[in-house]
Scaffold this motif. Structure first.
Motif, mmCIF file in Angstrom:
data_model
loop_
_atom_site.group_PDB
_atom_site.id
_atom_site.type_symbol
_atom_site.label_atom_id
_atom_site.label_comp_id
_atom_site.label_asym_id
_atom_site.label_seq_id
_atom_site.Cartn_x
_atom_site.Cartn_y
_atom_site.Cartn_z
ATOM 1 N N UNK A 1 65.021 -40.811 67.353
ATOM 2 C CA UNK A 1 65.511 -42.159 67.085
ATOM 3 C C UNK A 1 67.038 -42.194 67.136
ATOM 4 N N UNK A 2 67.630 -43.393 67.160
ATOM 5 C CA UNK A 2 69.086 -43.491 67.149
ATOM 6 C C UNK A 2 69.678 -42.849 65.899
ATOM 7 N N UNK A 3 70.862 -42.286 66.028
ATOM 8 C CA UNK A 3 71.514 -41.634 64.899
ATOM 9 C C UNK A 3 71.758 -42.619 63.755
ATOM 10 N N UNK A 4 72.091 -43.856 64.094
ATOM 11 C CA UNK A 4 72.274 -44.927 63.104
ATOM 12 C C UNK A 4 72.073 -46.240 63.846
ATOM 13 N N UNK B 1 68.680 -38.542 67.728
ATOM 14 C CA UNK B 1 68.476 -37.353 66.910
ATOM 15 C C UNK B 1 66.985 -37.215 66.592
ATOM 16 N N UNK B 2 66.584 -36.027 66.166
ATOM 17 C CA UNK B 2 65.204 -35.747 65.791
ATOM 18 C C UNK B 2 65.142 -35.592 64.283
ATOM 19 N N UNK B 3 64.285 -36.373 63.624
ATOM 20 C CA UNK B 3 64.189 -36.333 62.165
ATOM 21 C C UNK B 3 62.728 -36.274 61.724
ATOM 22 N N UNK B 4 62.452 -35.680 60.562
ATOM 23 C CA UNK B 4 61.100 -35.739 60.001
ATOM 24 C C UNK B 4 60.853 -37.132 59.435
ATOM 25 N N UNK B 5 59.602 -37.562 59.404
ATOM 26 C CA UNK B 5 59.306 -38.861 58.827
ATOM 27 C C UNK B 5 57.910 -38.869 58.225
ATOM 28 N N UNK B 6 57.694 -39.652 57.171
ATOM 29 C CA UNK B 6 56.380 -39.712 56.525
ATOM 30 C C UNK B 6 55.448 -40.656 57.254
ATOM 31 N N UNK B 7 54.154 -40.433 57.123
ATOM 32 C CA UNK B 7 53.140 -41.312 57.677
ATOM 33 C C UNK B 7 52.209 -41.753 56.545
ATOM 34 N N UNK B 8 52.023 -43.054 56.411
ATOM 35 C CA UNK B 8 51.148 -43.603 55.381
ATOM 36 C C UNK B 8 50.290 -44.678 56.023
ATOM 37 N N UNK B 9 48.984 -44.481 56.012
ATOM 38 C CA UNK B 9 48.074 -45.475 56.569
ATOM 39 C C UNK B 9 47.079 -45.885 55.490
ATOM 40 N N UNK B 10 47.043 -47.168 55.163
ATOM 41 C CA UNK B 10 46.161 -47.672 54.120
ATOM 42 C C UNK B 10 44.888 -48.226 54.746
ATOM 43 N N UNK B 11 43.751 -47.598 54.467
ATOM 44 C CA UNK B 11 42.479 -48.067 54.982
ATOM 45 C C UNK B 11 41.825 -49.061 54.039
#
Length: 262
Positions: free
Chosen positions: A43-46, A53-63
């Motif tokens: 994603x873009x740096x800002x 840049x490459x960054x970790x990110x969380x995934x949350x899916x509500x069923x």
């Protein structure tokens, strides 16, 4: 939808809406069905940057999301239904040292966004709106709007594609796209201040692909493009960077099913 992490992150918010399509394919009688996981995002740096840049990110899916006295308020096994779900986002710290284009600009501390989303799905079409309040780095509000076409080519694969739009309040816009008189005086690039006001700031497209590897593990891929518009697109910070913001990522989630209320 767009995305605002540490710069322009979408992560959890994208997963909450796009991920629920896959969750709907697996019926459950449990009060809560939530997929949790993590991935990597390019994603873009800002916001407005032309660097990736490459960054970790969380995934949350509500069923499924049970509300006492109401019942299932989020996700659902039905393909014709109004749903309500929590919406979160995290924007990391933006420092002047991140880029030459930010020299002389004040650092912006990390921000946490917390709010709610409302979605309506009718068979293969789903629309949603999410509203969140920002804390710490800025104190305004942001909203994301989207419309998805949903396809299930196989029992295990769910695809979505649709337009996105983003809105930001005065405080959000001034924090990430404005330039104060003091910053203009310190900057070797910007020779005057810039007042970014509330309004729509992004328009673009987003796509997701969710593939169930097992009954509990899902591979989730996402990507998209956002064009900075309005006062955001006209910001000198963006003119030094890029109005076109691309992102893409992939990750794995694990499904948790449980009851809380008798």
């Amino acid at each position: 939808m767009m995305n605002r992490l540490g710069f322009s992150f979408v992560a959890a918010v994208l997963a909450l809406t796009a991920g629920s399509a896959a969750a709907e394919e697996q019926k459950s009688e449990r009060q809560y069905v939530i997929d949790l996981g993590a991935g990597l995002m390019a994603q873009p740096r800002y916001p407005g940057s032309d660097e990736t840049i490459l960054v970790p990110y969380p995934l949350i899916a509500v069923g499924r999301f049970y509300v006492p006295g109401i019942g299932d308020a989020g996700g659902s096994d039905s393909t014709r239904r109004l749903s309500v779900y929590p919406s979160f986002n995290f924007i990391g710290k933006r420092e002047a040292s991140d880029s030459d284009e930010l020299e002389g600009m004040e650092d912006v501390d990390w921000s946490l966004e917390v709010g709610l989303g409302v979605a309506y799905r009718y068979n293969w079409l789903r629309g949603f709106v999410e509203l969140r309040q920002g804390f710490n780095g800025y104190s305004g509000q942001v909203a994301d709007f989207g419309l998805d076409v949903i396809a299930t080519p196989t029992e295990d694969l769910t695809l979505t594609l649709g337009p996105r739009a983003g809105w930001g309040s005065d405080d959000y816009m001034k924090t990430y796209f404005g330039i104060s008189a003091a910053e203009a005086a310190e900057s070797p690039i910007y020779d005057k201040s810039y007042d970014a006001g509330a309004g729509f700031n992004t328009a673009g497209l987003a796509a997701t692909a969710n593939y169930k590897l097992t009954d509990t593990v899902t591979l989730r891929m996402l990507g998209g493009w956002n064009r900075l518009i309005g006062d955001a697109g006209d910001s000198p910070i963006v003119e030094e960077g890029s109005e076109n913001q691309f992102y893409g990522g992939a990750g794995l989630t694990y499904r948790f099913e449980f009851d809380v209320f008798d």
